[in-house]
Scaffold this motif. Structure first.
Motif, mmCIF file in Angstrom:
data_model
loop_
_atom_site.group_PDB
_atom_site.id
_atom_site.type_symbol
_atom_site.label_atom_id
_atom_site.label_comp_id
_atom_site.label_asym_id
_atom_site.label_seq_id
_atom_site.Cartn_x
_atom_site.Cartn_y
_atom_site.Cartn_z
ATOM 1 N N ILE A 189 0.834 -1.206 0.000
ATOM 2 C CA ILE A 189 0.000 0.000 0.000
ATOM 3 C C ILE A 189 0.869 1.257 0.000
ATOM 4 N N ASN A 190 1.982 1.224 0.701
ATOM 5 C CA ASN A 190 2.895 2.373 0.668
ATOM 6 C C ASN A 190 3.428 2.616 -0.742
ATOM 7 N N LYS A 191 3.706 1.542 -1.476
ATOM 8 C CA LYS A 191 4.186 1.689 -2.859
ATOM 9 C C LYS A 191 3.100 2.272 -3.751
ATOM 10 N N GLN A 192 1.861 1.847 -3.556
ATOM 11 C CA GLN A 192 0.757 2.382 -4.358
ATOM 12 C C GLN A 192 0.543 3.865 -4.067
ATOM 13 N N LYS A 193 0.640 4.227 -2.799
ATOM 14 C CA LYS A 193 0.480 5.641 -2.428
ATOM 15 C C LYS A 193 1.596 6.482 -3.034
ATOM 16 N N LYS A 194 2.813 5.942 -3.026
ATOM 17 C CA LYS A 194 3.951 6.665 -3.599
ATOM 18 C C LYS A 194 3.772 6.873 -5.093
ATOM 19 N N LEU A 195 3.181 5.886 -5.764
ATOM 20 C CA LEU A 195 2.926 6.005 -7.197
ATOM 21 C C LEU A 195 1.859 7.054 -7.489
ATOM 22 N N GLY A 196 1.006 7.329 -6.515
ATOM 23 C CA GLY A 196 -0.028 8.334 -6.701
ATOM 24 C C GLY A 196 -1.363 7.792 -7.160
ATOM 25 N N LEU A 197 -1.661 6.535 -6.846
ATOM 26 C CA LEU A 197 -2.934 5.958 -7.255
ATOM 27 C C LEU A 197 -4.092 6.607 -6.502
ATOM 28 N N GLY A 198 -5.211 6.729 -7.177
ATOM 29 C CA GLY A 198 -6.380 7.328 -6.552
ATOM 30 C C GLY A 198 -7.132 6.354 -5.670
ATOM 31 N N TYR A 199 -7.029 5.060 -5.971
ATOM 32 C CA TYR A 199 -7.580 4.002 -5.143
ATOM 33 C C TYR A 199 -6.488 2.965 -4.953
ATOM 34 N N VAL A 200 -6.444 2.359 -3.780
ATOM 35 C CA VAL A 200 -5.428 1.349 -3.511
ATOM 36 C C VAL A 200 -6.092 0.031 -3.140
ATOM 37 N N SER A 201 -5.277 -1.011 -3.078
ATOM 38 C CA SER A 201 -5.747 -2.372 -2.833
ATOM 39 C C SER A 201 -4.763 -3.083 -1.923
ATOM 40 N N ILE B 299 -6.547 7.972 1.320
ATOM 41 C CA ILE B 299 -6.757 7.384 -0.008
ATOM 42 C C ILE B 299 -7.730 6.219 0.123
ATOM 43 N N PRO B 300 -8.821 6.206 -0.627
ATOM 44 C CA PRO B 300 -9.811 5.137 -0.475
ATOM 45 C C PRO B 300 -9.316 3.794 -0.989
ATOM 46 N N VAL B 301 -9.812 2.747 -0.366
ATOM 47 C CA VAL B 301 -9.539 1.374 -0.803
ATOM 48 C C VAL B 301 -10.659 0.935 -1.729
ATOM 49 N N ARG B 302 -10.317 0.432 -2.882
ATOM 50 C CA ARG B 302 -11.310 -0.198 -3.748
ATOM 51 C C ARG B 302 -11.324 -1.683 -3.379
ATOM 52 N N GLN B 303 -12.416 -2.125 -2.793
ATOM 53 C CA GLN B 303 -12.509 -3.510 -2.340
ATOM 54 C C GLN B 303 -13.021 -4.391 -3.469
ATOM 55 N N SER B 304 -12.217 -5.340 -3.880
ATOM 56 C CA SER B 304 -12.586 -6.239 -4.969
ATOM 57 C C SER B 304 -13.191 -7.528 -4.410
ATOM 58 N N ILE B 305 -14.341 -7.925 -4.959
ATOM 59 C CA ILE B 305 -14.947 -9.203 -4.628
ATOM 60 C C ILE B 305 -15.515 -9.805 -5.916
#
Length: 369
Positions: free
Chosen positions: A49-61, A130-136
Motif C-alpha cells: 500500500i505504501n508503494k501504491q500511495k507513492k505512485l499516486g494511485l487514486g484508489y489502492v488495494s 486514499i480510499p480502498v477499492r474492495q474487490s470481490i
C-alpha cells in the motif's frame, strides 16, 4: 456518475512476494501458526500500500495478499459453503488450474465474520485518506461456481426452487456490501468472468451441442448482479471488471463484447466497467456504444500477462479510438487484469509490474493532464 480519482487505474491483485509464498507453504505444512502467517501478510500489505500511495494511485488495494484465489476464498467465507477439491481444475489455454472449488453444504447465509471485513479494515487503516477499492467476485460468478459440474447436484438438493437460491445469493451479498459500507468502504468492484465466457462462441457451441444461445443466462446473470446492487447508499460506488480468465499468464476464453453488450453495458447498474482490450481476443470498441452516458469505462489496454511494455503511441491511438464511443473524460487506462488473480501470479517480475503501472500513469498524465 462514478468519479474515479485518476485516469490511471489498477484492477486490484498484485504479484505475491516470495516471502509471502514461502510463509503460506510453511503454514500449510504446519511449520508456522496462523498468527505468524498473518504477521507476514500484514508486513507485506503495508509495504504494498505504501508503494501504491507513492505512485499516486487514486484508489489502492491490499493486492489480495490474504487470498489464494480472487474468487473462491470469498465464496468460502459465506455460511453454507464448503471448500472442496474437484477431480479437475479450470481449463485454461495450455494449462489447468488447481482443482479447488466452492460447493453448497447448506442454504447460503450472510457471515458477519466474513474475512473480507478484516481485509478491508486493515487496508483502509493503512491507506488513510486514499480510499480502498474492495474487490470481490460478482454474484453471477458465485452462481456459476455453485453449478459447476457435479457441484450442481448439491444445489438441486438444497434448492429445488432456483428462485430461492437466487434470493439467498443476493441477500448474502447485499448484507456483505452494506456491512463493508458501515465499515467505511465507498468503492466496491465486482470481478466477473461469466460474461467473458458468454462471448466465446466456440466454448458455448461445445457446451450446448451447437445450439448457441446464451440469452437466458445473460438475463440470469443480470438479475443476480442487479438484485445485489439495487438500492444501495448513493455514495457507495459499484464497478465491475469483465474478465476472460487470468491464470499464470494464460487465458480461458476469447471473443469481443458484442454478444453481451446490450444486456451487460446497457442494463447492468454498475458505475464503471473495467474492460479487457489488450489483444485481439477482446474485439473492437464498437460494443461501447451501449455504455450509458453517466457510466465510466476503464480501458484495460496494457497487458498484465507479461512484462513487456506496449508501444506508447499505439496505446494513445487506441484510447482516442475508444473515445469515438465514450467521451474521453469518461475513460481511464489500466492493466487488462490483475497481476495475480491467483497466488501463482502471472509470469513477470515485481519490477516489471511496477514499471507497467508507471507506464500507465505517464500516458494518463499526457492525455488527461
Amino acid at each position: 456518475m462514478c468519479q474515479l480519482v485518476n485516469h490511471y487505474e489498477i484492477v486490484g491483485s498484485f504479484l505475491r512476494p516470495e516471502k509471502l509464498k514461502e510463509a503460506r507453504k510453511a503454514f500449510e505444512a504446519n511449520l508456522i501458526s496462523e498468527s505468524e502467517l498473518k504477521q507476514v501478510e500484514d508486513l507485506l500489505i503495508t509495504d504494498l500500500i505504501n508503494k501504491q500511495k507513492k505512485l499516486g494511485l487514486g484508489y489502492v488495494s491490499d493486492g489480495e495478499f490474504r487470498r489464494s484465489y480472487w474468487h473462491l476464498d470469498f465464496f468460502w467465507g459465506f455460511l453454507g459453503v464448503e471448500h472442496i477439491i474437484k477431480e479437475q481444475g479450470y481449463l485454461f489455454h495450455g494449462e489447468e488450474t488447481r482443482a479447488d472449488s466452492a460447493r453448497l453444504s447448506d442454504k447460503i447465509k450472510f457471515n458477519p465474520h466474513h474475512p473480507v471485513f478484516e481485509e478491508y479494515q486493515f487496508a483502509a487503516a493503512l491507506a488513510g485518506d486514499i480510499p480502498v477499492r474492495q474487490s470481490i467476485p460478482a454474484p453471477s460468478q458465485f452462481f456459476a461456481e455453485l453449478v459447476r459440474g457435479t457441484n450442481e447436484d448439491t444445489v438441486n438438493q438444497i434448492y429445488p426452487d432456483r428462485n430461492k437460491l437466487y434470493h439467498d445469493i443476493s441477500a448474502a451479498y447485499r448484507d456483505t456490501l452494506l456491512t463493508l459500507y458501515k465499515l467505511g468502504c465507498r468503492h466496491i468492484k465486482l470481478d466477473d468472468c461469466t460474461w467473458g465466457m458468454l462471448v466465446d462462441k466456440d466454448f458455448w457451441q461445445t457446451m450446448t451441442n451447437d445450439d448457441y444461445d446464451t440469452s437466458e443466462l445473460q438475463e440470469l446473470y443480470l438479475q443476480l448482479n442487479n438484485q445485489t446492487i439495487r438500492d444501495l447508499p448513493e455514495d457507495l460506488a459499484v464497478t465491475t471488471h469483465i474478465c476472460r480468465g487470468n491464470y499464470h499468464s494464460t487465458w480461458a476464453t476469447s471473443g469481443g463484447y458484442e454478444p453481451v453488450a446490450e444486456t451487460l453495458f446497457g442494463k447492468e447498474h454498475a458505475n464503471a466497467f473495467f474492460l479487457e482490450f489488450d489483444d485481439n481476443r477482446s474485439g473492437n470498441f464498437e460494443p461501447l456504444r451501449y455504455i450509458p452516458e453517466d457510466t465510466h469505462v476503464v480501458l484495460g489496454l496494457v497487458t498484465s500477462k507479461n512484462g513487456n511494455l506496449e508501444d506508447r503511441d499505439a496505446i494513445i491511438a487506441r484510447i482516442k479510438e475508444a473515445s469515438q464511443y465514450v467521451p474521453l473524460e469518461q475513460l481511464s487506462l489500466s492493466p487488462q487484469c490483475g497481476f495475480a488473480s491467483t497466488e501463482e501470479g502471472n509470469i513477470l517480475t515485481e519490477d516489471e509490474q511496477w514499471k507497467k503501472l508507471e507506464f500507465i500513469k505517464s500516458i494518463a498524465d499526457e492525455i488527461w493532464g
